[in-house]
Write a protein that holds these residues in place. Structure first.
Motif, PDB file in Angstrom:
ATOM      1  N   GLY A   1       0.800  -1.501  -0.036  1.00 58.23           N
ATOM      2  CA  GLY A   1      -0.183   0.169  -0.258  1.00 58.23           C
ATOM      3  C   GLY A   1       0.854   1.282  -0.135  1.00 58.23           C
ATOM      4  O   GLY A   1       0.225   2.290  -0.263  1.00 58.23           O
TER       5      GLY A   1
ATOM      6  N   LYS B   1       1.296   3.623  -3.011  1.00 59.21           N
ATOM      7  CA  LYS B   1      -0.119   4.431  -3.473  1.00 59.21           C
ATOM      8  C   LYS B   1       0.593   5.999  -3.148  1.00 59.21           C
ATOM      9  O   LYS B   1       0.211   6.877  -3.608  1.00 59.21           O
ATOM     10  CB  LYS B   1      -1.279   4.266  -2.693  1.00 59.21           C
TER      11      LYS B   1
ATOM     12  N   HIS C   1      -0.195   8.257  -1.248  1.00 56.13           N
ATOM     13  CA  HIS C   1      -1.273   8.875  -0.547  1.00 56.13           C
ATOM     14  C   HIS C   1      -2.511   8.206  -0.690  1.00 56.13           C
ATOM     15  O   HIS C   1      -2.867   7.336  -1.392  1.00 56.13           O
ATOM     16  CB  HIS C   1      -1.359  10.334  -1.153  1.00 56.13           C
ATOM     17  N   GLY C   2      -3.406   8.636   0.600  1.00 54.48           N
ATOM     18  CA  GLY C   2      -4.713   7.923   0.508  1.00 54.48           C
ATOM     19  C   GLY C   2      -4.726   6.624   1.317  1.00 54.48           C
ATOM     20  O   GLY C   2      -5.869   6.097   1.282  1.00 54.48           O
ATOM     21  N   ALA C   3      -3.785   6.029   2.066  1.00 55.06           N
ATOM     22  CA  ALA C   3      -3.923   4.695   2.755  1.00 55.06           C
ATOM     23  C   ALA C   3      -3.650   5.143   4.337  1.00 55.06           C
ATOM     24  O   ALA C   3      -2.910   4.118   4.928  1.00 55.06           O
ATOM     25  CB  ALA C   3      -2.744   3.840   1.957  1.00 55.06           C
ATOM     26  N   GLY C   4      -4.005   6.217   4.954  1.00 57.11           N
ATOM     27  CA  GLY C   4      -3.954   6.434   6.238  1.00 57.11           C
ATOM     28  C   GLY C   4      -2.663   6.182   6.733  1.00 57.11           C
ATOM     29  O   GLY C   4      -1.639   6.972   5.955  1.00 57.11           O
TER      30      GLY C   4
ATOM     31  N   ASP D   1       0.471   5.957   4.673  1.00 56.82           N
ATOM     32  CA  ASP D   1       1.215   7.101   3.924  1.00 56.82           C
ATOM     33  C   ASP D   1       2.414   7.521   4.774  1.00 56.82           C
ATOM     34  O   ASP D   1       3.165   8.343   4.094  1.00 56.82           O
ATOM     35  CB  ASP D   1       0.064   8.320   3.858  1.00 56.82           C
TER      36      ASP D   1
ATOM     37  N   GLY E   1      -8.024   4.434   7.706  1.00 60.93           N
ATOM     38  CA  GLY E   1      -7.520   4.571   6.264  1.00 60.93           C
ATOM     39  C   GLY E   1      -6.641   3.481   5.816  1.00 60.93           C
ATOM     40  O   GLY E   1      -6.599   3.201   4.549  1.00 60.93           O
TER      41      GLY E   1
ATOM     42  N   THR F   1      -9.550   1.520   4.114  1.00 57.83           N
ATOM     43  CA  THR F   1     -10.448   2.092   3.133  1.00 57.83           C
ATOM     44  C   THR F   1      -9.654   2.453   1.880  1.00 57.83           C
ATOM     45  O   THR F   1     -10.157   2.604   0.888  1.00 57.83           O
ATOM     46  CB  THR F   1     -11.162   3.292   3.744  1.00 57.83           C
ATOM     47  N   GLY F   2      -8.380   2.829   2.186  1.00 59.87           N
ATOM     48  CA  GLY F   2      -7.559   3.315   0.972  1.00 59.87           C
ATOM     49  C   GLY F   2      -7.253   2.058   0.177  1.00 59.87           C
ATOM     50  O   GLY F   2      -6.534   2.497  -1.112  1.00 59.87           O
TER      51      GLY F   2
ATOM     52  N   PHE G   1      -7.160  -1.504  -5.774  1.00 59.71           N
ATOM     53  CA  PHE G   1      -5.991  -1.439  -5.484  1.00 59.71           C
ATOM     54  C   PHE G   1      -5.356  -2.858  -5.875  1.00 59.71           C
ATOM     55  O   PHE G   1      -5.865  -3.801  -5.468  1.00 59.71           O
ATOM     56  CB  PHE G   1      -5.501  -1.336  -3.939  1.00 59.71           C
TER      57      PHE G   1
END
Length: 291
Positions: free
Chosen positions: A110, A113, A115-118, A121, A252, A255-256, A261
């Motif tokens: 993850g 990514k 950004h956007g994975a709680g 990040d 996150g 949810t991210g 994904f």
């Protein structure tokens, strides 16, 4: 060769330390409380008391180090990503000041990514910062730890796990000891250089429905899993005492990664490790759930 290990009493770090000792290495271990080391290990390591958020302290503790295993410390504050940034500043300072040759960093699936994975990040930020130093670095993109289930013993005893991910969405599950084997071989190997990304995916991707069936068979207690709303999970996390910021960071991470994904590293012989969830659950959960 001087090897330093952070979080040496953690789920991964304690195995790394033991493996290095068995390999004939006397590692330097960085931790807040040396009394937390297992009695049999204390005489086999050089323990340095340090707070990983203290850049001066980490730089001093890693002088003369050739290779470093870095784990961002667990955060429980209101602003988890700010805590990750402080830890990142500390490792960057240490690597730069001490010209540490190699770093093995415990990241997560993850992090690609960015950004956007709680909370993930924060790991992504550490990855990028280490890359910018030019150090030889291996980022370990680890799957979901088996040991996360130990945080839900009450729910397991009650027979129900609640999650926000789709119940049929497969994801990588991995034993921390298997991660430690990858860490240790990387720390001891002289053959790699540059920026490397090494996924650690465990033996097989599992859905939550499959996890429930495996836990049922391994523990002898009927376990079911149900999907709940994000709001319901927020309520649970708040009731567990988490701050607002930490709740969003923890939520996150799920949810991210639930919407389209696909991990950057696919499952291969390089990313697959041997310990099964069934074997781990039988060894680590069966008796604890029965108690």
């Amino acid at each position: 060769m001087q090897i330093a290990v952070t979080t040496p009493t953690g789920n991964v770090g304690r195995h790394v330390v033991a493996m290095l000792v068995r390999a004939g290495v006397r590692p330097r271990v960085l931790l807040r409380d040396p009394d937390g080391l297992a009695p049999g290990i204390r005489d086999e390591v050089d323990a340095v008391t340090v707070d990983q958020y203290d850049a001066d302290g980490v730089a001093a503790a890693t002088r003369g180090v050739d290779s470093l295993f870095w784990v961002d410390p667990t955060t429980g504050g209101e602003e988890p990503l700010a805590d990750y940034a402080r830890a990142t500043a500390a490792v960057v300072r240490a690597v730069t000041d001490n010209r540490i040759g190699r770093v093995v960093f415990q990241s997560s699936v993850g992090a690609e990514k960015r950004h956007g994975a709680g909370e993930i990040d924060g790991l992504a930020h550490t990855e990028a910062a280490l890359d910018d130093t030019g150090v030889h670095v291996t980022h370990l993109r680890c799957g979901y730890f088996f040991t996360n289930l130990e945080l839900q013993l009450d729910a397991l005893r009650a027979g129900t796990l609640q999650v926000v991910l789709p119940l049929d969405q497969p994801m990588a599950w991995v034993a921390p000891r298997d991660i430690a084997e990858v860490v240790t071989t990387r720390l001891l190997s002289p053959t790699w250089s540059g920026r490397c990304v090494q996924a650690v995916h465990g033996p097989v991707d599992l859905t939550w429905r499959q996890v429930a069936d495996i836990l049922t068979a391994a523990t002898g207690r009927r376990i079911r899993v149900e999907r709940i709303t994000d709001h319901a999970m927020r309520v649970q996390l708040h009731q567990a005492g988490m701050t607002d910021g930490l709740v969003e960071a923890v939520l996150g991470m799920s949810t991210g990664l639930r919407e389209d994904f696909v991990p950057e590293q696919q499952r291969t012989v390089r990313t697959t490790t041997p310990t099964t969830l069934a074997a781990w659950a039988y060894d680590h959960l069966r008796q604890r759930i029965a108690d």
